[in-house]
Scaffold this motif. Structure first.
Motif, mmCIF file in Angstrom:
data_model
loop_
_atom_site.group_PDB
_atom_site.id
_atom_site.type_symbol
_atom_site.label_atom_id
_atom_site.label_comp_id
_atom_site.label_asym_id
_atom_site.label_seq_id
_atom_site.Cartn_x
_atom_site.Cartn_y
_atom_site.Cartn_z
ATOM 1 N N SER A 1 11.620 -104.343 -26.956
ATOM 2 C CA SER A 1 10.689 -105.464 -27.141
ATOM 3 C C SER A 1 9.613 -105.023 -28.124
ATOM 4 N N MET A 2 8.929 -105.982 -28.700
ATOM 5 C CA MET A 2 7.885 -105.648 -29.671
ATOM 6 C C MET A 2 6.693 -104.939 -29.023
ATOM 7 N N GLY B 1 8.000 -103.400 -20.953
ATOM 8 C CA GLY B 1 9.357 -103.876 -21.233
ATOM 9 C C GLY B 1 9.927 -104.746 -20.148
ATOM 10 N N ASN B 2 9.467 -104.547 -18.919
ATOM 11 C CA ASN B 2 9.966 -105.336 -17.786
ATOM 12 C C ASN B 2 8.951 -106.359 -17.296
ATOM 13 N N LYS B 3 7.883 -106.527 -18.062
ATOM 14 C CA LYS B 3 6.837 -107.505 -17.747
ATOM 15 C C LYS B 3 6.325 -107.338 -16.319
#
Length: 325
Positions: free
Chosen positions: A133-134, A194-196
């Motif tokens: 992810s950004m 990355g996994n929020k």
């Protein structure tokens, strides 16, 4: 063979003599033991063992964050840590030459190979982060940029004349602190982003645990290398405040983190997996005590003992997950 020296003989000089004697080891006497020693020196000297530990640590932190562990994050962490420490070792050849002569010769013989591997590790870790992810990419990218800037003389002459330092690397204690932050970024923060992840208290506990484990490891190795660091003017925490105060500091950190791991499940911040991480704190205190008693001594074997703590965290995470099935 016994080695004796006067009270004023520095450790780095004794280490050189011991290394020379050990180079004449009779391989035919105990070949299996010599093979094991050689293997330990190799995987420790090449930062391979430490990078594997970063992968294990990433796995453990995923479990602590209540996030399903992903192999991709473990690989990114391993590559990033490998790059960080390999390039740092190549840039600090003078300190390594005094503290660990055998390791210095090893790096000198394979300098170009290790330089290429270190740069490749940084590129691949940041490249893999781009596909996650950004936010993860920018987090790791700026960490890598900071690692480069850290050793450069970025302070203007007018400011350096006032503070007495040309770069951040010269400021006492910054190496251990920034290295610990790098561990927290690549083994905790990128997983959370990355996994929020949503639980800030869980993130805080995981960050404190990781910062503490890497900080204790780094400062412990600085205690081991204190004489060589003093000789070249390297301002580490043990050099700045002394061995005794440093050991007290590490003791307080260990007690605080152990208390946090015990309390956090009871107030809903983490799962009971926190209890499974207590052996890591005990292990850290254990190798500090063994070094204080001179049971484990200088050299790459001592470094391998400290590095295993990261692997231990991953092993405890795996045991906990098995018990949950």
């Amino acid at each position: 063979v016994g080695v004796t020296a006067g009270a004023s003989t520095p450790n780095w000089m004794i280490n050189r003599v011991v290394d020379k004697i050990q180079s004449y080891e009779l391989v035919t006497a105990y070949p299996s033991i010599n093979y094991i020693k050689t293997a330990v020196r190799f995987i420790t000297g090449t930062c391979a063992f430490l990078s594997i530990g970063a992968g294990f640590m990433s796995y453990a932190n995923s479990v602590l964050l209540n996030i399903n562990p992903g192999l991709f994050y473990c690989v990114i962490a391993a590559l990033f840590v490998f790059s960080l420490y390999m390039l740092n070792n190549l840039m600090n050849k003078e300190a390594i030459e005094f503290n660990e002569p055998r390791k210095a010769k090893f790096y000198e013989r394979h300098h170009n190979i290790f330089l290429g591997l270190g740069i490749s590790g940084a590129i691949f870790s940041v490249g893999f982060a781009f596909f996650v992810s950004m936010p993860v990419f920018f987090c790791l990218f700026f960490s890598a940029i900071f690692g480069v800037v850290y050793g450069l003389k970025i302070f203007p002459k007018s400011l350096s004349n006032i503070i007495g330092y040309n770069s951040m690397a010269q400021i006492p204690g910054t190496k251990e602190i920034f290295a610990s932050i790098a561990w927290a970024v690549c083994t905790v923060l990128i997983i959370f982003l990355g996994n929020k992840g949503e639980s800030i208290p869980t993130l805080a506990v995981t960050l404190v645990f990781t910062l503490a484990l890497s900080f204790i490891r780094g400062v412990f190795l600085d205690i081991k290398d204190i004489q060589g660091d003093k000789l070249i003017g390297k301002e580490t925490i043990p050099v700045a405040i002394g061995k005794k105060r440093t050991k007290i500091l590490l003791g307080f950190i260990s007690i605080f983190v152990a208390a946090l791991l015990i309390i956090s499940p009871n107030i809903g911040w983490t799962s009971n997996f926190s209890y499974y991480l207590l052996p890591c704190i005990v292990y850290a205190c254990g190798y500090l005590f063994l070094y204080h008693k001179r049971i484990i001594k200088e050299g790459m074997l001592c470094e391998a003992v400290a590095d295993f703590n990261f692997n231990l965290a991953g092993i405890m995470a795996y045991i906990w997950r098995i018990n949950q099935i």
